[in-house]
Write a protein that holds these residues in place. Structure first.
Motif, PDB file in Angstrom:
ATOM      1  N   LEU A 151       6.815  -7.905   3.729  1.00  0.00           N
ATOM      2  CA  LEU A 151       7.674  -8.722   3.109  1.00  0.00           C
ATOM      3  C   LEU A 151       8.524  -9.357   4.440  1.00  0.00           C
ATOM      4  N   GLY A 152       9.074 -10.588   4.199  1.00  0.00           N
ATOM      5  CA  GLY A 152       9.721 -11.461   5.300  1.00  0.00           C
ATOM      6  C   GLY A 152       9.090 -11.834   6.407  1.00  0.00           C
ATOM      7  N   VAL A 153       7.760 -11.975   5.995  1.00  0.00           N
ATOM      8  CA  VAL A 153       6.798 -12.463   7.146  1.00  0.00           C
ATOM      9  C   VAL A 153       6.109 -13.837   6.687  1.00  0.00           C
ATOM     10  N   ASP A 154       6.673 -14.227   5.548  1.00  0.00           N
ATOM     11  CA  ASP A 154       5.768 -15.316   5.019  1.00  0.00           C
ATOM     12  C   ASP A 154       6.822 -16.034   3.801  1.00  0.00           C
ATOM     13  N   GLY A 155       6.277 -17.006   3.259  1.00  0.00           N
ATOM     14  CA  GLY A 155       7.008 -17.487   2.086  1.00  0.00           C
ATOM     15  C   GLY A 155       6.983 -16.633   0.929  1.00  0.00           C
ATOM     16  N   THR A 156       5.997 -15.734   0.822  1.00  0.00           N
ATOM     17  CA  THR A 156       5.796 -14.763  -0.148  1.00  0.00           C
ATOM     18  C   THR A 156       5.402 -13.383   0.517  1.00  0.00           C
ATOM     19  N   PRO A 157       5.623 -12.378  -0.279  1.00  0.00           N
ATOM     20  CA  PRO A 157       4.776 -11.050   0.141  1.00  0.00           C
ATOM     21  C   PRO A 157       3.588 -11.242   0.423  1.00  0.00           C
ATOM     22  N   VAL A 158       2.736 -10.388   1.437  1.00  0.00           N
ATOM     23  CA  VAL A 158       1.578 -10.618   2.050  1.00  0.00           C
ATOM     24  C   VAL A 158       0.996  -9.531   1.699  1.00  0.00           C
TER      25      VAL A 158
ATOM     26  N   GLY B 109      -3.641 -12.479  11.507  1.00  0.00           N
ATOM     27  CA  GLY B 109      -3.662 -13.510  10.662  1.00  0.00           C
ATOM     28  C   GLY B 109      -2.047 -13.974  10.115  1.00  0.00           C
ATOM     29  N   LEU B 110      -1.014 -13.018  10.273  1.00  0.00           N
ATOM     30  CA  LEU B 110       0.151 -13.346   9.797  1.00  0.00           C
ATOM     31  C   LEU B 110       0.537 -14.522  10.665  1.00  0.00           C
ATOM     32  N   GLN B 111       1.537 -15.224   9.950  1.00  0.00           N
ATOM     33  CA  GLN B 111       2.073 -16.347  10.828  1.00  0.00           C
ATOM     34  C   GLN B 111       3.456 -16.564  10.576  1.00  0.00           C
TER      35      GLN B 111
ATOM     36  N   ALA C 170       6.053 -14.256  16.706  1.00  0.00           N
ATOM     37  CA  ALA C 170       5.351 -13.410  17.412  1.00  0.00           C
ATOM     38  C   ALA C 170       6.012 -12.041  17.188  1.00  0.00           C
ATOM     39  N   GLN C 171       7.250 -12.150  17.376  1.00  0.00           N
ATOM     40  CA  GLN C 171       8.175 -10.860  17.420  1.00  0.00           C
ATOM     41  C   GLN C 171       8.222 -10.466  15.951  1.00  0.00           C
TER      42      GLN C 171
ATOM     43  N   MET D  33       6.827  -6.747  15.172  1.00  0.00           N
ATOM     44  CA  MET D  33       7.402  -5.528  14.194  1.00  0.00           C
ATOM     45  C   MET D  33       6.621  -5.240  13.068  1.00  0.00           C
ATOM     46  N   SER D  34       6.082  -6.114  12.653  1.00  0.00           N
ATOM     47  CA  SER D  34       5.319  -5.880  11.349  1.00  0.00           C
ATOM     48  C   SER D  34       4.054  -4.627  11.844  1.00  0.00           C
ATOM     49  N   ARG D  35       3.534  -4.737  12.768  1.00  0.00           N
ATOM     50  CA  ARG D  35       2.502  -4.009  13.175  1.00  0.00           C
ATOM     51  C   ARG D  35       3.112  -2.796  13.500  1.00  0.00           C
ATOM     52  N   VAL D  36       4.226  -2.632  14.220  1.00  0.00           N
ATOM     53  CA  VAL D  36       4.879  -1.288  14.217  1.00  0.00           C
ATOM     54  C   VAL D  36       5.377  -0.607  12.839  1.00  0.00           C
TER      55      VAL D  36
END
Lengths: 787, 165, 288
Positions: free
Chosen positions: C216-223, C252-254, C264-265, C269-272
């Motif tokens: 959540l928080g990484v795109d317009g919708t949940p991914v 592939g997350l943008q 990029a940050q 964060m998403s990866r961690v």
């Protein structure tokens, strides 16, 4: 520590170091029961018949020419009484200068409403008066405002440069005020020959006071008496009175300003800003009461700015780490309409630059620069760059020369044995204790123990940091209109007391602390005293509650007036008891002959004699028990503290967690320790907020991006640790032995937090050079260091 | 439209526009000005009241939504004799307020928190209060007040809690 | 900061609500908990002619469990979800609740409202997507079921028609040795996350039988991180390289740039967070 008895008769309390019956006690606050029960009366709670509500049409362009303002549709909306623009209100403005700044300070042009052009996003263009704020906002939506946008001046360097577009075409330059670089003999040579010179530039970003209650006022112009009755959420009722009398061009005697309960000010509520002028003028034009309470968006965007400084500093150091010279250049972004002149604190920064250190040579210069942004108003310790940058660069020096920052400070801090100590800038420290607070804070936080834990954590891949901030700052700055406060103390007919002060307390507990002072020096219970403040019709002239001046100014004047009244009580009691005043003791509201407790009169009995039994008074003893006096403070009362905090930084997310925060502070004698700690705590959390969470941001064309609490982030209880306190008590130059403590927390805290984060990330090669330190900035800094 | 609800035990009725918030209804139509407006967009918590016993931001509720419900404001917490509640007494003892503007919201929130969880941990206290903003106290007196109100025998409330590094 | 005028209806039946929505079409808005809608109205960022308050529509509150599904009626508050013993059968619901704002928000905000509002950083949409929840919507033409994978179309945009009301969300119950985790990086407690992840794993013996991972928080919708889910399925728990799986998950997350973090940050964060979530979920499943 001097004894304080300076009146004839029985020795007044001598409070050398020990708490008295009331002084030094954490008595519960008088203000609390009604505030806790929801019975406070704040500006928006005040309702008067027929009052209209104001809302403003504000520019959403940072700079541009007003092409058209069409108020027809708004004016026609049912419930809207009137819509005024510059054409209606600006001609009514007489003068707009402030007692505190003086008539001759350089002020931004005094347009009440924007006239012909707009100069920042939020610039008030029109005022809508309606039956409710709801309808007033509907009216605002119906005003058609067309602005031809032009390139705004946003960058302080561009603004200062040759040929820059002028923020105020009426003025000659965008430099609101300047302290030119003086030629200090020998200074350059000192830098040239020093073992080490560290030169860095630090940015302190724009962040805001954000009192929980927004600004507000209720203006009632009476067309029959031609008098202005103003309720204002202000810190300085008398300053407002003088200002509005000038604005309207009427004698001060026809203006009354009253302060209700106020929900915080932190400097933002000292001066009335241009939209508030419009409220008063609208009331005058309409002859009806007008209330304005800004909403939070207005408070963030259009009220005032603060901080937003950049300072370059050079430190020359000898081979042993002793400071040889400090030189600094400050650039302040004061926005379009700064308060009371240029909004600059540079003079103070320059004067106080050496701070707690023995620095033989100082150089300082600075520019305050207009930009097309919200204008600066004071915010808790406006001069804080005198601590922020030196404390941050001292840590850089420490790392550069391979010395622990605590040790480096130890080598340079002014010792008590060196007092009185004259700074190269001319100021003289008498009773400051930076060395003692440094040691006390280091011990409280267990500095050595932390360094060991930090090393162990690093081995585990965790990044803990510790940051020191050692601060000497000027409280109760007492020049011009700020130099005095008056007090009236009346014993009422039944023996209780009314203490009347020119303060406008906005949370500083003046009602409580001044009762404590009065009760101590009168010799009675605090419940015998009521405090009247915040009404220019009845209180003595003064500059109000700001600038950490309440304890020094109101405290000392309360002490002096109490001693005068005490003296009168003794003389009346002496007459009643047929004794000499020297043979009398006062305690708990009774005057008794020493050693003969049954030979006593109560304060009530004294009052009866003073006001009703006057025929029995001797001819040389005037009836009544009341006194009025005025206290003049020394130019500055230096106060000092050491803050040390610890943090953990998550290098993956850039988040910072506060671990511990200790404050060792010296404010002389504490009137009420819990009040002192509360003031420090509030300032500390504002500093934590300023560094880690709060940031007021504009886009590249001067649009604010942080206009609500969704984006402008204040710290909550979950983001801050318990604050631990140590107290040191030094002597002062005033008889009450107090110093101001209102601003220190906010002045010392930002560099403590900054230094802790920098210390945590130093092993990763990260160099921080400014705030904010949100995740974005920390991750950017890590990336710059290759992580 | 007409709206009717119970406020502090008393039936209150008024004619309001649908857009009028519960906060403004309480402040204006019920003359209960203890509930304060700090932001009007649901972040600061100064407007917190109890609706059917639950803490709610009254700036995010329209008065018309309150039809038939029970609302308790800070004024409704004290007894008929006006005596302060234990939570309010704790705030007073710990200097949990300075300007007092955020205080009613905190008192209501803390009252609801302790009603739900009488013995919260420090983390639970801080999280439970994280929906209310204060600018004066730095939260120190407020957290100490809640510790005191839940009778924490282990706490030395007055600013010297033992804390780990 | 007062809202612009609007009309208000408080229908007593779902049919009535739908009829009003049909009358006003895009000019009407459902009022559920109001925690997202009211600030928007107060700031005059949007305005509507009519608000349709669902609080008196029967059968829109409550959590029921039957067979392998937990059904949460749309007007159930976040607080009620967090406390519900039935909802606890879907541990991601219970674990995500404390991240939603603050107590006072959770007391009014509703699960249905949050899903229909579809904020990119909201928790329930991510949980719904990760678990393949089914959203039940009723409109003038009757009731339909929309799979979560087809429900979230963009920022604040869902497959709901303006005349439809979301009446319930159905979440599948995972049986057996399962573990769940929710991780967020937010500026402050309760803030919208800069990045967040919800994770569920089910073990069969010592192997991962299935996994669900959504951001959540990484795109317009949940991914949904489908490749990462596939990569970890079938792997023995001792062989799961959480770092590698999470790196795959964020490929592939943008994510967007904003004041709080760059794209990029956010990705980092998403990866961690994913790594932490996967590790914690597997650990919990192993102990189950």
């Amino acid at each position: 520590m001097t004894a304080v008895a300076d009146s004839p008769g029985a020795a007044a309390p001598s409070l050398a170091g020990a708490a008295g019956r009331w002084m030094g006690q954490s008595v519960p606050r008088k203000e609390d029961p009604r505030l806790l029960a929801g019975r406070g009366r704040y500006l928006d709670d005040i309702v008067v018949p027929g009052m209209l509500h104001a809302a403003f049409v504000r520019s959403d362009v940072a700079r541009g020419r007003i092409v058209r303002v069409d108020t027809e549709a708004a004016t026609a909306l049912p419930g809207v009484r009137a819509v005024f623009t510059a054409a209606d209100l600006n001609p009514l403005v007489h003068e707009t200068w402030w007692s505190m700044a003086g008539k001759d300070a350089v002020y931004a042009p005094n347009f009440c409403l924007a006239e012909g052009d707009v100069r920042f996003v939020g610039d008030p263009v029109a005022i809508v008066l309606a039956d409710s704020r709801y309808v007033a906002e509907d009216g605002v939506d119906l005003v058609e405002l067309e602005v031809e946008a032009d390139d705004p001046v946003l960058d302080v360097d561009a603004a200062r440069s040759e040929g820059a577009t002028l923020v105020h075409p009426e003025l000659a330059s965008n430099v609101a005020s300047a302290i030119p670089k003086a030629d200090v003999p020998g200074l350059q040579e000192t830098f040239d020959s020093a073992a080490t010179v560290v030169s860095e530039t630090f940015v302190q970003h724009r962040y805001l006071p954000v009192p929980m209650e927004t600004r507000g006022l209720l203006a009632q112009w009476d067309p029959f008496t031609e008098e202005l009755d103003l309720w204002a959420a202000t810190q300085s009722a008398h300053e407002l009175r003088a200002f509005f009398s000038r604005l309207l061009g009427i004698p001060e005697s026809r203006v009354r300003v009253r302060t209700p309960d106020v929900g915080g000010g932190f400097g933002q509520k000292v001066f009335a800003l241009r939209d508030e002028w419009a409220v008063v003028l609208a009331s005058k034009l309409l002859g009806t009461p007008v209330k304005f309470v800004e909403d939070r968006r207005e408070n963030l965007i259009a009220a005032s700015s603060a901080r937003d400084d950049r300072m370059s500093m050079d430190v020359a150091v000898d081979p042993d780490g002793k400071f040889l010279a400090f030189r600094a250049e400050l650039v302040e972004n004061v926005g379009a309409y700064p308060f009371a002149g240029s909004g600059s604190a540079a003079a103070l920064v320059g004067m106080c630059l050496p701070g707690p250190y023995t620095v033989p040579a100082i150089g300082f210069s600075g520019d305050a620069v207009f930009t097309n942004t919200t204008g600066r108003a004071p915010y808790r310790g406006p001069f804080l760059m005198e601590t922020v940058v030196p404390e941050q660069i001292v840590d850089v020096v420490a790392r550069r020369i391979g010395m622990d920052p605590l040790e480096l400070r130890r080598r340079n801090v002014i010792q008590s044995s060196q007092l009185p100590y004259q700074l190269p800038t001319g100021l003289v420290y008498t009773g400051v204790t930076p060395a003692e607070t440094l040691e006390q804070a280091a011990e409280l936080i267990d500095y050595e123990g932390f360094r060991a834990r930090q090393a162990a954590a690093r081995a585990d891949g965790r990044y803990l940091g510790i940051g020191i901030s050692l601060c000497v700052e000027p409280s109760a700055i007492a020049f011009g209109a700020l130099s005095t406060e008056g007090a009236v103390l009346k014993m009422e007919g039944t023996g209780t007391f009314n203490l009347v002060l020119g303060s406008s307390s906005t949370g500083m507990s003046v009602e409580t602390t001044m009762r404590q002072v009065a009760a101590e020096y009168l010799g009675c219970h605090i419940d015998q005293i009521t405090v009247t403040q915040g009404d220019t019709a009845t209180t003595p002239y003064g500059a109000g509650t700001q600038g950490s001046r309440s304890a020094v100014l109101y405290g000392n004047v309360t002490r002096e007036v109490s001693l005068e009244v005490r003296d009168k009580i003794l003389r009346i009691a002496a007459h009643m008891l047929e004794a000499s005043p020297d043979d009398l003791d006062i305690a708990d509201g009774q005057v008794a002959v020493k050693g003969v407790p049954q030979a006593a009169v109560t304060f009530e009995q004294v009052a009866t004699m003073a006001y009703q039994g006057t025929a029995m008074l001797p001819p040389d003893l005037r009836a009544g028990v009341e006194a009025v006096t005025r206290f003049t403070a020394p130019m500055m009362t230096f106060v000092n503290a050491c803050h040390i905090c610890t943090v953990e930084v998550d290098p993956d997310t850039g988040q910072v967690q506060m671990l511990r925060y200790v404050v060792s502070e010296d404010c002389g004698q504490m009137i009420n320790p819990k009040v002192v700690e509360g003031q420090v705590a509030g300032g500390v959390v504002q500093g934590i907020g300023g560094v880690l969470y709060e940031s007021f941001v504009y886009d590249e064309v001067g649009n604010p991006l942080t206009g609500s609490f969704v984006d402008y982030l204040l710290p909550t209880a979950a983001e801050v640790p318990d604050i631990e306190y140590g107290h040191v008590e030094s002597g002062t130059s005033n008889a009450l032995n107090v110093k101001g403590v209102g601003e220190g927390g906010a002045v010392a805290s930002p560099p403590a937090v900054f230094n802790a984060v920098a210390d945590a990330l130093a092993p990763l090669g990260v160099e921080l050079r400014g705030t904010p330190l949100g995740p974005r900035q920390i991750l950017d800094a890590l990336a710059a260091a290759g992580h | 439209m007409s709206v009717s609800m119970t406020v502090n035990g008393r039936e209150r009725t008024a004619v309001v526009e649908p857009r009028k918030t519960l906060a403004d209804f309480l402040r204006q139509d019920c003359a209960l000005t203890g509930t304060h407006l700090g932001c009007e967009h649901g972040v600061c918590g100064a407007c917190t009241v109890l609706v059917d016993g639950q803490a709610v931001r009254s700036c995010l509720v329209f008065a018309v939504q309150g039809e038939g419900h029970e609302v308790t404001t800070v004024e409704g917490l004290t007894g008929p004799d006006g005596a302060l509640t234990p939570v309010q007494e704790a705030f007073r003892a710990e200097h949990g307020l300075q300007c007092g503007f955020c205080t009613p919201g905190f008192v209501v929130s803390a009252t609801a928190l302790l009603a739900e969880n009488p013995r919260p941990t420090d983390d639970e206290i801080r999280e439970g209060l994280s929906g209310n903003l204060c600018r004066c106290t730095g939260y120190q007196g407020i957290v100490n007040a809640v510790r005191r109100a839940c009778g924490r025998a282990d706490a030395n409330y007055s600013g010297s809690m033992e804390v780990p590094a | 900061m007062k809202a612009a005028p609007f009309g208000y209806s408080a229908p007593r039946s779902l049919d009535e609500a739908i009829e009003i929505l049909g009358q006003f079409d895009d000019d009407a808005k459902v009022l559920a908990g109001g925690q997202s809608l009211v600030p928007v109205l107060a700031m005059r960022l949007s305005r509507f002619e009519q608000l349709v308050d669902l609080q008196h529509v029967p059968d829109l509150v409550g959590v029921t469990r039957s067979n392998g599904t937990v059904r949460i009626a749309a007007m159930t508050t976040h607080t009620a979800v967090g406390r519900s013993a039935e909802a606890a059968a879907v541990p991601l619901l219970t674990k995500a609740t404390p991240f939603i704002g603050h107590e006072a928000i959770r007391n009014r905000g509703t699960l249905g409202g949050a899903i229909a509002h579809a904020d990119p950083a909201a928790e329930w949409p991510a949980v719904a997507l990760a678990l393949g929840a089914r959203l039940e919507a009723t409109g003038p033409d009757g009731t339909r079921i929309i799979p979560a994978a087809e429900f979230f179309l963009g920022t604040w945009t869902t497959a709901l028609e303006s005349t439809e009301v979301l009446v319930a969300a159905h979440f599948p119950v995972w049986d057996g040795a399962c573990g769940f985790a929710v991780e967020e990086a937010a500026r402050r407690h309760g803030d919208f996350a800069m990045a967040g992840v919800v994770c569920a794993v089910q073990l069969d013996g010592d192997r991962v039988a299935r996994a669900a991972l959504a951001f959540l928080g990484v795109d317009g919708t949940p991914v949904r991180a489908a490749s990462a889910e596939a990569a970890v399925t079938g792997v023995a728990t001792g062989d799961v390289d959480a770092a590698e799986i999470s790196a795959l998950a964020v490929e592939g997350l943008q994510p967007p740039d904003d004041l709080h973090a760059s794209g990029a940050q956010r990705q980092r964060m998403s990866r961690v967070l994913a790594q932490r979530a996967i590790t914690n979920a597997i650990e919990e499943a192993t102990r189950a």
